[in-house]
Design a protein around this motif. Sequence first.
Motif, PDB file in Angstrom:
ATOM      1  N   THR A 155       0.800  -1.230   0.000  1.00 18.21           N
ATOM      2  CA  THR A 155       0.000   0.000   0.000  1.00 18.21           C
ATOM      3  C   THR A 155       0.829   1.274   0.000  1.00 18.21           C
ATOM      4  OG1 THR A 155      -0.136   0.158   2.419  1.00 18.21           O
ATOM      5  CG2 THR A 155      -1.780  -1.224   1.304  1.00 18.21           C
ATOM      6  N   ASP A 156       2.087   1.208   0.466  1.00 17.20           N
ATOM      7  CA  ASP A 156       2.949   2.385   0.573  1.00 17.20           C
ATOM      8  C   ASP A 156       2.303   3.475   1.437  1.00 17.20           C
ATOM      9  OD1 ASP A 156       5.366   3.695   0.052  1.00 17.20           O
ATOM     10  OD2 ASP A 156       4.497   4.817  -1.619  1.00 17.20           O
ATOM     11  N   ARG A 157       1.472   3.069   2.397  1.00 16.15           N
ATOM     12  CA  ARG A 157       0.747   4.009   3.269  1.00 16.15           C
ATOM     13  C   ARG A 157      -0.053   5.042   2.475  1.00 16.15           C
ATOM     14  NH1 ARG A 157       2.332   2.862   8.391  1.00 16.15           N
ATOM     15  NH2 ARG A 157       4.442   2.056   8.694  1.00 16.15           N
ATOM     16  N   ASN A 158      -0.499   4.634   1.294  1.00 18.55           N
ATOM     17  CA  ASN A 158      -1.266   5.524   0.425  1.00 18.55           C
ATOM     18  C   ASN A 158      -2.745   5.143   0.533  1.00 18.55           C
ATOM     19  OD1 ASN A 158      -2.706   6.246  -2.125  1.00 18.55           O
ATOM     20  ND2 ASN A 158      -0.721   7.124  -2.675  1.00 18.55           N
ATOM     21  N   GLY A 159      -3.560   6.076   1.055  1.00 18.50           N
ATOM     22  CA  GLY A 159      -4.959   5.769   1.301  1.00 18.50           C
ATOM     23  C   GLY A 159      -5.722   5.365   0.066  1.00 18.50           C
ATOM     24  N   ARG A 160      -5.507   6.068  -1.049  1.00 18.57           N
ATOM     25  CA  ARG A 160      -6.216   5.745  -2.284  1.00 18.57           C
ATOM     26  C   ARG A 160      -5.816   4.366  -2.791  1.00 18.57           C
ATOM     27  NH1 ARG A 160     -10.677   6.797  -3.576  1.00 18.57           N
ATOM     28  NH2 ARG A 160     -10.775   4.568  -3.975  1.00 18.57           N
ATOM     29  N   ARG A 161      -4.516   4.072  -2.719  1.00 19.53           N
ATOM     30  CA  ARG A 161      -4.041   2.767  -3.179  1.00 19.53           C
ATOM     31  C   ARG A 161      -4.614   1.659  -2.304  1.00 19.53           C
ATOM     32  NH1 ARG A 161       2.323   1.281  -3.686  1.00 19.53           N
ATOM     33  NH2 ARG A 161       2.288   3.133  -5.014  1.00 19.53           N
ATOM     34  N   THR A 162      -4.669   1.885  -0.987  1.00 20.23           N
ATOM     35  CA  THR A 162      -5.213   0.879  -0.074  1.00 20.23           C
ATOM     36  C   THR A 162      -6.658   0.566  -0.420  1.00 20.23           C
ATOM     37  OG1 THR A 162      -3.748   1.615   1.708  1.00 20.23           O
ATOM     38  CG2 THR A 162      -5.672   0.326   2.349  1.00 20.23           C
ATOM     39  N   LEU A 163      -7.464   1.602  -0.646  1.00 23.43           N
ATOM     40  CA  LEU A 163      -8.880   1.391  -0.987  1.00 23.43           C
ATOM     41  C   LEU A 163      -9.020   0.693  -2.339  1.00 23.43           C
ATOM     42  CD1 LEU A 163     -10.307   4.826   0.229  1.00 23.43           C
ATOM     43  CD2 LEU A 163     -10.662   2.579   1.292  1.00 23.43           C
ATOM     44  N   ASP A 164      -8.144   1.023  -3.286  1.00 24.92           N
ATOM     45  CA  ASP A 164      -8.174   0.341  -4.591  1.00 24.92           C
ATOM     46  C   ASP A 164      -7.856  -1.142  -4.425  1.00 24.92           C
ATOM     47  OD1 ASP A 164      -8.826   2.674  -5.895  1.00 24.92           O
ATOM     48  OD2 ASP A 164      -6.776   3.114  -6.551  1.00 24.92           O
ATOM     49  N   TYR A 165      -6.851  -1.439  -3.582  1.00 21.97           N
ATOM     50  CA  TYR A 165      -6.501  -2.847  -3.364  1.00 21.97           C
ATOM     51  C   TYR A 165      -7.642  -3.596  -2.676  1.00 21.97           C
ATOM     52  CZ  TYR A 165      -1.576  -2.868  -4.782  1.00 21.97           C
ATOM     53  OH  TYR A 165      -0.405  -2.849  -5.507  1.00 21.97           O
ATOM     54  N   LEU A 166      -8.311  -2.950  -1.744  1.00 23.31           N
ATOM     55  CA  LEU A 166      -9.441  -3.601  -1.076  1.00 23.31           C
ATOM     56  C   LEU A 166     -10.532  -3.944  -2.084  1.00 23.31           C
ATOM     57  CD1 LEU A 166      -9.647  -1.544   2.236  1.00 23.31           C
ATOM     58  CD2 LEU A 166      -9.033  -3.963   2.003  1.00 23.31           C
ATOM     59  N   LYS A 167     -10.736  -3.066  -3.040  1.00 22.49           N
ATOM     60  CA  LYS A 167     -11.719  -3.342  -4.094  1.00 22.49           C
ATOM     61  C   LYS A 167     -11.289  -4.543  -4.929  1.00 22.49           C
ATOM     62  CE  LYS A 167     -14.053  -1.198  -8.050  1.00 22.49           C
ATOM     63  NZ  LYS A 167     -14.149   0.019  -8.900  1.00 22.49           N
ATOM     64  N   VAL A 168     -10.006  -4.585  -5.282  1.00 24.24           N
ATOM     65  CA  VAL A 168      -9.483  -5.710  -6.078  1.00 24.24           C
ATOM     66  C   VAL A 168      -9.617  -7.024  -5.306  1.00 24.24           C
ATOM     67  CG1 VAL A 168      -7.385  -6.724  -7.048  1.00 24.24           C
ATOM     68  CG2 VAL A 168      -7.907  -4.310  -7.448  1.00 24.24           C
ATOM     69  N   LEU A 169      -9.276  -6.996  -4.019  1.00 25.17           N
ATOM     70  CA  LEU A 169      -9.368  -8.220  -3.212  1.00 25.17           C
ATOM     71  C   LEU A 169     -10.815  -8.693  -3.096  1.00 25.17           C
ATOM     72  CD1 LEU A 169      -6.793  -7.358  -0.401  1.00 25.17           C
ATOM     73  CD2 LEU A 169      -6.496  -8.986  -2.287  1.00 25.17           C
ATOM     74  N   GLY A 170     -11.741  -7.738  -3.064  1.00 32.03           N
ATOM     75  CA  GLY A 170     -13.154  -8.104  -3.063  1.00 32.03           C
ATOM     76  C   GLY A 170     -13.549  -8.780  -4.364  1.00 32.03           C
ATOM     77  N   GLU A 171     -13.062  -8.258  -5.483  1.00 32.89           N
ATOM     78  CA  GLU A 171     -13.346  -8.860  -6.783  1.00 32.89           C
ATOM     79  C   GLU A 171     -12.732 -10.252  -6.912  1.00 32.89           C
ATOM     80  OE1 GLU A 171     -11.760  -5.894  -9.342  1.00 32.89           O
ATOM     81  OE2 GLU A 171     -13.525  -4.577  -9.208  1.00 32.89           O
TER      82      GLU A 171
END
Length: 335
Positions: free
Chosen positions: A98-114
């Motif tokens: 995530t690199d402590r990046n909030g937008r990236r973290t939320l994007d990854y959470l979406k991908v993991l959900g998919e």
Amino acid sequence: MKPTIKDVANAANVSIATVSRILNKQAGYSQTTKEHVMGVIAELGYHPNAIARGLVSKKTKTLGVLLPNVSNMFSSEVLDGIEQAAHENEYSVIICNTDRNGRRTLDYLKVLGEKKVDGLIFISEALTSEYYQAIQHLNIPFVLVSSMSYKYQVPYIKVDDKHASYQAVTYLIEKGHKDIALISGDIDDVLAGIPRVEGYCQALRDHRIEVRQELITYGDFGFESGKECMTRLIQTDQPFSAVFSTSEEMALGAMSVAHQNKINIPEDISFVGYDNTRYAEMSIPPLTTVAQPLKQMGNKAVEMILTMLETGKKAQSNIMPHSIVERESVKSRTK
């Protein structure tokens, strides 16, 4: 051509449904039938399709892992424990940096959900309201590692950072040191920054030693910031005989600056680090450090996720033990 489940059923003279139940560990067949079908599977070299099995079991046998820095030794050792436990339980792991990046973290959470991961492990980062809501939307069990939340009742695994720092500084005091500098991580980091500074200050106060703000420096837990912190300490011209660093990467950066300034370790200045990664053994001299059971923390995180998947109940949080590992970077001083 690769054998299919239909080929297995035909060769074993059973229905496709029976083969499927055996592969997914469901009831409805005898032990003799199971042994016969497994023998045919081995003979044909059949490998079940993970996606097809997931449609039946509603599980993908996959765990998601989010962490702020995949390249450092702390992350490497926690991941080692996660992957070992996952592999032993026939699970795969998707790692997201995530690199402590909030937008990236939320994007990854979406991908993991998919990707329909079965569970989530969230490492060394504060659980914000945005992250919590996004994870809740996934409706899967998740565990915090080297983190915790007072606001949200989420299972966690960590050491008591304040107590661990307190013991590290007390160890130096018992070795005869009174002028002890602190090289800390982010001043605003509620997970590992603030508690470790509090432990340092409390140990000094409890031993009636003044807390000198000029001997406290802040960085970002990395090697380069350790160098910068040590440079600032030297430039203050304030005397100190020992340094407690709240990460080993920072300790190694500080030790490199000491070497450049012809400061001998531990004869001139003693050093204690934090984590007990392989860096501590590789440094010159080998670094005395606070040991966190990083690999065991990774193991335990997977165990907690699998227990929650099996029982449907929230796992118990765990405060893991820490210890001081003595090597060669601390010298006793005459009291």
